[in-house]
Design an enzyme around this catalytic site. Sequence first.
Site, PDB file in Angstrom:
ATOM      1  CG  HIS A  20      -1.947   1.100   1.211  1.00  0.00           C
ATOM      2  ND1 HIS A  20      -3.043   1.074   0.387  1.00  0.00           N
ATOM      3  CD2 HIS A  20      -2.039   2.271   1.894  1.00  0.00           C
ATOM      4  CE1 HIS A  20      -3.785   2.159   0.574  1.00  0.00           C
ATOM      5  NE2 HIS A  20      -3.190   2.917   1.485  1.00  0.00           N
ATOM      6  CG  HIS A  22      -1.715   6.785  -0.854  1.00  0.00           C
ATOM      7  ND1 HIS A  22      -2.804   6.476  -1.630  1.00  0.00           N
ATOM      8  CD2 HIS A  22      -1.993   6.324   0.382  1.00  0.00           C
ATOM      9  CE1 HIS A  22      -3.701   5.856  -0.872  1.00  0.00           C
ATOM     10  NE2 HIS A  22      -3.234   5.745   0.345  1.00  0.00           N
ATOM     11  CD  GLN A  25      -0.810  10.262   0.793  1.00  0.00           C
ATOM     12  OE1 GLN A  25      -0.463   9.657   1.793  1.00  0.00           O
ATOM     13  NE2 GLN A  25      -2.053  10.199   0.311  1.00  0.00           N
ATOM     14  CE1 TYR A  80      -5.326  10.438  -3.572  1.00  0.00           C
ATOM     15  CE2 TYR A  80      -5.658   8.264  -2.612  1.00  0.00           C
ATOM     16  CZ  TYR A  80      -5.166   9.551  -2.522  1.00  0.00           C
ATOM     17  OH  TYR A  80      -4.515   9.957  -1.385  1.00  0.00           O
ATOM     18  CG  HIS A 206      -5.396   2.222   7.313  1.00  0.00           C
ATOM     19  ND1 HIS A 206      -4.038   2.406   7.470  1.00  0.00           N
ATOM     20  CD2 HIS A 206      -5.757   3.024   6.260  1.00  0.00           C
ATOM     21  CE1 HIS A 206      -3.602   3.277   6.580  1.00  0.00           C
ATOM     22  NE2 HIS A 206      -4.613   3.673   5.827  1.00  0.00           N
ATOM     23  CG  ASP A 257      -0.733   4.888   4.141  1.00  0.00           C
ATOM     24  OD1 ASP A 257      -1.204   5.348   3.084  1.00  0.00           O
ATOM     25  OD2 ASP A 257      -1.322   4.977   5.232  1.00  0.00           O
TER      26      ASP A 257
HETATM   27 ZN   LIG Z   1      -3.912   4.758   1.960  1.00  0.00          ZN
END
Ligand SMILES: [Zn+2]
Length: 344
Positions: A20, A22, A25, A80, A206, A257
Amino acid sequence: MLASASVTATLTLPGFVNAHSHTFQRALRGRAGGGDFWAWRDVMLAEAERQTPELVRREYEAAYVELRAAGYAAVGEFHYLGLPEALAAIEAAAAAGIEVVLLHVAYARGGLERFRQASVTAYLDEVEALRAAGARVGVAPHSVRACPADWLEEIGRYAEREGLPLHVHADEQPREIEECLAEHGCRPIELLARTGCLGPKTTVVHATHADGAELDLLAEAGARVCACPTSEADLADGFLPASRIEHRCIALCIGSDSNVRIDPLEELRELEGIARRQTGKRGVFPTASLLSFGSAEGARSLGLASWPDVQVDLAHASLRGVAAEDVLDALVAGCGADVFLPPA
Ligand SMILES: [Zn+2]
């Protein structure tokens, strides 16, 4: 867990799998120190807004090189930011030499306009376009916040029919649970079960605030949990219900993440550390299990049959004086990602 020492003082392990990420970020580390998750989310949305295919292509390659150097051999990109940016992320992964599975996100409401598809059909058309371009994909309804029940039903049906991984955020923050109870009269993982989104190819990201009934549903479905302890700490999410997950034999995998830290050993150490604090016991997760969460379980979560190995530098200072039979335990207990040799 296969491990073999060689004369060059290295140890070969299955590469770590980051289930996982992103990746954009990564730019936020050190920023948005105050407030809570929702204040951080505002800063995150502003960072998301400025992403372009060119920026994704450049910055993702740099971050993927960091992931690869830290021992991650594969990554699930929970994406996304739009279709051109998805293709740019796939190119960046190829350039960095890391396996990628593009977990293309369905977003019906909230967030930014660029996240959203006009309909679930439009979303599935995007998934089909990625598959037609040769991408390895999974479906990813963002969350029960972002996807209404009819989208979840349609995406669950598609994933089952096509045999694809399904990843979804759930129970990261208490507010999401309160909103789900108000809208649907049930908690997020219960809604995923009701809408056909829980199965053996499902990964719930999560599950921080999952209650016992929700964990029972995960166990019954053979679904897994992706824990992201360094991000969950950074975002003030809470503690993974680690010992309750272990008690139910729910499979775990790990993700970087938000990429505030890039270190699979730190994620695994945190899993065990959380469980120790919760139970007052040591060795809740045996080292072999932790290493499996970090590699094989992540690969299963992403639908990967094979992925590269990683080499541990047995001459590294953090392993000095460690007996051969203790190396794997010492790796998880006391090493950072700099213990891995650069990928060939
Ligand atoms: Zn996430």
